[in-house]
Design a protein around this motif. Structure first.
Motif, PDB file in Angstrom:
ATOM      1  N   UNK A 112       2.139 -15.443   2.495  1.00  0.00           N
ATOM      2  CA  UNK A 112       2.852 -14.322   1.889  1.00  0.00           C
ATOM      3  C   UNK A 112       1.932 -13.100   1.942  1.00  0.00           C
ATOM      4  N   UNK A 113       2.359 -12.088   2.681  1.00  0.00           N
ATOM      5  CA  UNK A 113       1.593 -10.848   2.785  1.00  0.00           C
ATOM      6  C   UNK A 113       2.287  -9.763   1.977  1.00  0.00           C
ATOM      7  N   UNK A 114       1.485  -9.019   1.239  1.00  0.00           N
ATOM      8  CA  UNK A 114       2.002  -7.905   0.448  1.00  0.00           C
ATOM      9  C   UNK A 114       0.919  -6.836   0.378  1.00  0.00           C
ATOM     10  N   UNK A 115       1.267  -5.700  -0.184  1.00  0.00           N
ATOM     11  CA  UNK A 115       0.296  -4.622  -0.353  1.00  0.00           C
ATOM     12  C   UNK A 115       0.626  -3.849  -1.624  1.00  0.00           C
ATOM     13  N   UNK A 116      -0.422  -3.295  -2.228  1.00  0.00           N
ATOM     14  CA  UNK A 116      -0.183  -2.481  -3.417  1.00  0.00           C
ATOM     15  C   UNK A 116       0.180  -1.054  -3.010  1.00  0.00           C
TER      16      UNK A 116
END
Length: 151
Positions: free
Chosen positions: A28-32
């Motif tokens: 799971x890739x995410x970014x702030x």
């Protein structure tokens, strides 16, 4: 799985769906908001239309999924690539549909709500799905575009 000749779009879709049913973990890739990336492996369940994940809303992944509203998911084998870009909807432990909890618990044997109230559920609706096994499959790698299966 190493394939030397290109699979048809139909076969690629079948292979993606089989992995969604069979696999336990997904990246799971995410970014702030500042673009700081975060990558973790989480247990997941597939309901035929969406990927269901659970993690604490208080950790970077939970916050990023909630606040950013999108993610990229991937299976771990770099020789059999599946990338899923999707939109995220966040559910608190008391708001998540019962069917999603049953599915998630049935696949993982775990109900996150029993561990802590800080766990949330995340429904990822695929928007784009790519499937390829080697450079020879770069052409035709999109099996879903704009939320619709190509085949």
């Amino acid at each position: 799985m190493t394939i030397t000749e290109s699979r048809s779009l139909e076969q690629r879709k079948r292979d993606v769906l089989a992995r969604l049913e069979r696999e336990t973990d997904i990246w799971v890739a995410s970014a702030d908001a500042d673009g700081l990336p975060c990558l973790v492996a989480l247990w997941f369940a597939w309901d035929g239309e969406s990927v269901w994940l659970s993690t604490r809303i208080t950790n970077p992944t939970g916050r990023n999924l909630r606040d950013g509203g999108r993610t990229r998911l991937a299976f771990g084998d770099t020789q059999d690539v599946v990338l899923i870009d999707g939109k995220v909807r966040t559910y608190g432990g008391t708001d998540v549909p019962a069917a999603a909890i049953e599915l998630f618990h049935g696949k993982t044997g775990w109900d996150p709500r029993e561990d802590s109230a800080s766990y949330s559920f995340f429904q990822v609706r695929p928007h784009t799905v790519q499937a390829l096994n080697g450079v020879h499959e770069m052409h035709g790698r999109h099996v879903m575009e704009d939320g619709v299966w190509v085949v």
